[in-house]
Design an enzyme around this catalytic site. Structure first.
Site, mmCIF file in Angstrom:
data_model
loop_
_atom_site.group_PDB
_atom_site.id
_atom_site.type_symbol
_atom_site.label_atom_id
_atom_site.label_comp_id
_atom_site.label_asym_id
_atom_site.label_seq_id
_atom_site.Cartn_x
_atom_site.Cartn_y
_atom_site.Cartn_z
ATOM 1 N N GLU A 1 9.446 6.400 -46.834
ATOM 2 C CA GLU A 1 10.383 7.516 -47.000
ATOM 3 C C GLU A 1 9.653 8.745 -47.530
ATOM 4 O O GLU A 1 9.873 9.862 -47.065
ATOM 5 C CB GLU A 1 11.528 7.154 -47.957
ATOM 6 C CG GLU A 1 12.391 6.005 -47.484
ATOM 7 C CD GLU A 1 11.987 4.668 -48.078
ATOM 8 O OE1 GLU A 1 12.880 3.849 -48.345
ATOM 9 O OE2 GLU A 1 10.766 4.436 -48.293
ATOM 10 N N CYS B 1 11.924 6.632 -54.532
ATOM 11 C CA CYS B 1 12.334 7.312 -53.303
ATOM 12 C C CYS B 1 13.725 7.915 -53.450
ATOM 13 O O CYS B 1 13.996 8.995 -52.931
ATOM 14 C CB CYS B 1 12.269 6.364 -52.114
ATOM 15 S SG CYS B 1 10.570 6.087 -51.567
#
Length: 142
Positions: free
Chosen positions: A62, A104
């Site tokens: 990500e 993330c």
């Protein structure tokens, strides 16, 4: 209770993009998660994570997708998804949508507070806003 939104054709396309990226680039002990990010302009950015022997050097897929998008001039994100490829010794060979880790979640929300995240909840693929995964997030003004 987490608020969820129905998946649409674009979401399934994003899952397919993440799946294709990790299928193409899977390498045991190096790359086993792929992510795909759809920007507000509609651009799809896909990346794999980078595994390192020293865990703190590992970078999530990500984060790499976000960095890649920003490096290409994209600043607003619509939806993100991560997909895990099974390791070579796993019996279940299916690719699986996975939830973003805590770091993330912070990164996604720092760059796009209204970004949707596609994730698996108890075996069901759902979509929610990043803030649902990071309640009571700090703000820059506090």
């Amino acid at each position: 209770m987490m608020k969820t939104y129905p998946l649409n054709e674009s979401d399934y396309h994003l899952i397919a993009a993440a799946s294709a990226k990790i299928t193409e680039l899977y390498e045991g002990n190096k790359h086993h998660v792929g992510a795909a990010l759809k920007t507000k302009t509609g651009k799809i950015v896909a990346a794999v994570h980078i595994e390192a022997y020293i865990g703190r050097v590992t970078v999530c897929a990500e984060a790499i997708a976000i960095g890649k998008a920003i490096s290409d001039g994209e600043k607003e994100f619509d939806t993100i998804v991560a997909v895990k490829h099974p390791y070579a010794d796993e019996v279940d060979r299916a690719l699986k949508v996975v939830s973003p880790c805590g770091m993330c979640r912070e990164l996604i929300s720092d760059y796009s507070e209204d970004c949707f995240v596609i994730l698996d909840v108890n075996g069901v693929t759902v979509k929610t806003k990043i803030i649902e995964l990071l309640p009571l997030k700090y703000t820059r003004n506090s």
